[in-house]
Scaffold this active site. Structure first.
Site, short mmCIF file in Angstrom:
data_model
loop_
_atom_site.label_atom_id
_atom_site.label_comp_id
_atom_site.label_asym_id
_atom_site.label_seq_id
_atom_site.Cartn_x
_atom_site.Cartn_y
_atom_site.Cartn_z
N LYS A 212 -1.12 -1.71 -4.65
CA LYS A 212 -1.88 -0.46 -4.81
C LYS A 212 -0.88 0.62 -5.19
O LYS A 212 -0.51 1.46 -4.37
CB LYS A 212 -2.52 -0.07 -3.47
CG LYS A 212 -3.72 -0.88 -3.06
CD LYS A 212 -4.33 -0.24 -1.82
CE LYS A 212 -5.38 -1.13 -1.21
NZ LYS A 212 -5.87 -0.59 0.08
N ASP B 276 0.86 -1.18 0.00
CA ASP B 276 0.00 0.00 0.00
C ASP B 276 0.90 1.24 0.00
O ASP B 276 1.41 1.64 -1.05
CB ASP B 276 -0.90 -0.09 1.24
CG ASP B 276 -1.96 0.98 1.31
OD1 ASP B 276 -2.10 1.76 0.35
OD2 ASP B 276 -2.67 1.06 2.33
N VAL C 296 -9.57 -3.87 0.23
CA VAL C 296 -9.95 -5.20 -0.22
C VAL C 296 -9.85 -6.22 0.93
O VAL C 296 -9.12 -6.02 1.90
CB VAL C 296 -9.08 -5.67 -1.42
CG1 VAL C 296 -9.43 -4.88 -2.66
CG2 VAL C 296 -7.58 -5.55 -1.11
N ARG D 6 -10.80 -13.45 6.01
CA ARG D 6 -9.53 -13.97 5.49
C ARG D 6 -9.72 -15.25 4.69
O ARG D 6 -8.96 -15.54 3.78
CB ARG D 6 -8.56 -14.27 6.64
CG ARG D 6 -8.05 -13.04 7.39
CD ARG D 6 -6.87 -13.43 8.28
NE ARG D 6 -6.57 -12.44 9.29
CZ ARG D 6 -5.81 -11.36 9.12
NH1 ARG D 6 -5.27 -11.12 7.93
NH2 ARG D 6 -5.58 -10.52 10.09
P1 5GP Z 1 1.82 -0.41 3.79
O1 5GP Z 1 2.87 -0.36 4.83
O2 5GP Z 1 2.33 -0.76 2.42
O3 5GP Z 1 1.00 0.85 3.76
O4 5GP Z 1 0.75 -1.46 4.26
C1 5GP Z 1 0.78 -2.78 3.96
C2 5GP Z 1 -0.17 -3.51 4.88
O5 5GP Z 1 -1.39 -2.78 5.09
C3 5GP Z 1 -0.58 -4.80 4.25
O6 5GP Z 1 0.33 -5.83 4.57
C4 5GP Z 1 -1.95 -5.03 4.84
O7 5GP Z 1 -1.83 -5.70 6.07
C5 5GP Z 1 -2.50 -3.66 5.07
N1 5GP Z 1 -3.41 -3.25 3.97
C6 5GP Z 1 -3.16 -2.31 3.04
N2 5GP Z 1 -4.20 -2.21 2.18
C7 5GP Z 1 -5.12 -3.10 2.59
C8 5GP Z 1 -6.43 -3.47 2.09
O8 5GP Z 1 -6.98 -2.97 1.11
N3 5GP Z 1 -7.08 -4.46 2.78
C9 5GP Z 1 -6.55 -5.06 3.88
N4 5GP Z 1 -7.29 -6.01 4.46
N5 5GP Z 1 -5.33 -4.74 4.37
C10 5GP Z 1 -4.62 -3.77 3.73
#
Ligand code: 5GP
Length: 184
Positions: free
Chosen positions: A134, A106, A156, A168
């Site tokens: 994303k 993300d 999602v 999950r």
């Molecule tokens: P980042 O550090 O890249 O912002 O976040 C990654 C983590 O955020 C992912 O491993 C996941 O646990 C959570 N995450 C990010 N987007 C989503 C989403 O759309 N749905 C869910 N369930 N978790 C997300």
């Protein structure tokens, strides 16, 4: 039975589409690591990556070991994106080739933290395999070596991904109703 299933979300990526893409990713990984002299260290990020990791690694034919880590992130005021390691890996990675397996990238903060940690520990190489990307939500640059699907910046669920620890177990990727903009 699961009374709420499907009524509160829509399918974004079907189980069949997921499995087809995972087979292609496994083929790519098998080709890239074909000449490995010692086992590939495959590290899954708990909990979201487990379904993806299991289906993927069943089709990876290079010798490997599996381990897991868990992170938590705090996005409070002054230090956005501070990521902590809640559960560390048990294997030593110095001089070894590491494949990090993530559910979704993300902002990129989680991955950046883990990648830096593994490099600090002296891994011979660290590559990233993410089921979902994303890309437009990225705040910090991280290279995704193996990507399942690029998706829009929407929330999602399913196939490992949760909403409050639920959903999950769904065999597909869904969009939660609120985030899909519907209440049906
Ligand atoms: P980042 O550090 O890249 O912002 O976040 C990654 C983590 O955020 C992912 O491993 C996941 O646990 C959570 N995450 C990010 N987007 C989503 C989403 O759309 N749905 C869910 N369930 N978790 C997300």
């Amino acid at each position: 039975m699961h009374a709420h299933k499907k009524s509160d979300h829509k399918i974004l990526i079907s189980a069949a589409t997921l499995q087809k893409r995972i087979s292609a990713l496994a083929k790519q990984i098998n080709a890239d690591y074909a000449d490995l002299s010692e086992p590939l260290v495959c590290i899954g990020v708990l909990k979201g990556s487990i379904f993806f990791l299991v289906d993927l690694l069943k089709q990876v034919t290079v010798p490997l070991v599996i381990d897991f880590l868990q992170t938590s992130s705090y996005r409070s005021g002054s230090e956005p994106g501070e990521v902590r390691i809640r559960k560390d890996i048990d294997v030593a990675i110095r001089g070894r080739h590491v494949l990090l397996i993530e559910d979704i990238v993300d902002t990129g903060f989680t991955l950046k933290t883990i990648l830096e940690l593994f490099r600090f520990r002296g891994a011979a190489s660290v590559k990233l395999c993410a089921m979902l990307d994303k890309a437009e939500a990225r705040e910090i640059e991280v290279p995704v070596d193996y990507r399942g699907f690029e998706i829009d910046d929407i929330f999602v669920i399913g196939y490992g991904l949760d909403f409050d620890e639920r959903y999950r177990e769904l065999p597909y990727i869904g969009v939660y109703a609120d985030s899909a903009g519907t209440n049906s």
